[in-house]
Enzyme design. Structure first.
Site, PDB file in Angstrom:
ATOM      1  N   GLU A 175     -10.129  82.150  -3.302  1.00 35.93           N
ATOM      2  CA  GLU A 175     -10.474  81.536  -3.947  1.00 35.93           C
ATOM      3  C   GLU A 175     -10.823  79.610  -3.831  1.00 35.93           C
ATOM      4  OE1 GLU A 175     -12.035  84.919  -7.554  1.00 35.93           O
ATOM      5  OE2 GLU A 175     -10.281  83.239  -8.446  1.00 35.93           O
ATOM      6  N   HIS A 231     -24.363  81.700  -2.142  1.00 36.41           N
ATOM      7  CA  HIS A 231     -25.058  81.182  -2.719  1.00 36.41           C
ATOM      8  C   HIS A 231     -25.888  82.064  -4.471  1.00 36.41           C
ATOM      9  CE1 HIS A 231     -23.988  77.717  -0.680  1.00 36.41           C
ATOM     10  NE2 HIS A 231     -24.472  76.843  -1.606  1.00 36.41           N
ATOM     11  N   CYS A 256     -11.063  80.710 -16.344  1.00 33.69           N
ATOM     12  CA  CYS A 256     -12.645  81.643 -15.589  1.00 33.69           C
ATOM     13  C   CYS A 256     -13.315  82.700 -16.175  1.00 33.69           C
ATOM     14  CB  CYS A 256     -11.073  82.458 -14.782  1.00 33.69           C
ATOM     15  SG  CYS A 256     -10.020  81.518 -13.711  1.00 33.69           S
TER      16      CYS A 256
END
Length: 118
Positions: A108, A69, A25
């Site tokens: 997520e 986005h 991550c």
């Protein structure tokens, strides 16, 4: 207590700093996020709703215009954009508009969720 939820989806990138070396991550990566907003009320309004789902369209607009986005570290101005912090961000944004907001969950991945519930 009556409870309703509405789900929203968007895709975005982020990067987490301060993690141990080699943590995946720590690299720039993205997710297909799911945000679930929960609203609660002890009584229903005159139309029989906790709140009309159409009222929540503002959250979809906010997500589409500001987060979808995008790179969340830049948009949210945070070096540590975790699902936990995003849940709090969405809760605060929603609670400022709809007092019935009782919790927000952020996913997520299909197997992970973070929730903020004051």
């Amino acid at each position: 207590m009556y409870r309703i939820t509405k789900e929203f989806h968007f895709s975005a990138s982020h990067q987490l700093f301060g993690l141990r070396e080699g943590h995946p991550c720590a690299r720039l990566h993205g997710h297909n996020y799911i945000v679930v907003v929960e609203l609660a009320a002890e009584a229903l309004d005159e139309t029989g709703f906790v709140r009309d789902y159409h009222d929540l369209a503002d959250l979809k607009s906010y997500i589409d215009e500001h987060l979808d986005h995008r790179h969340l570290n830049e948009v949210l101005g945070d070096d540590c954009v975790t699902a936990e912090r995003m849940a709090r961000h969405f809760h605060d944004w929603c609670a400022a508009r709809w007092p019935e907001v009782s919790a927000v969950r952020v996913s997520e991945t299909p197997k992970t969720w973070a929730e903020y519930r004051p």
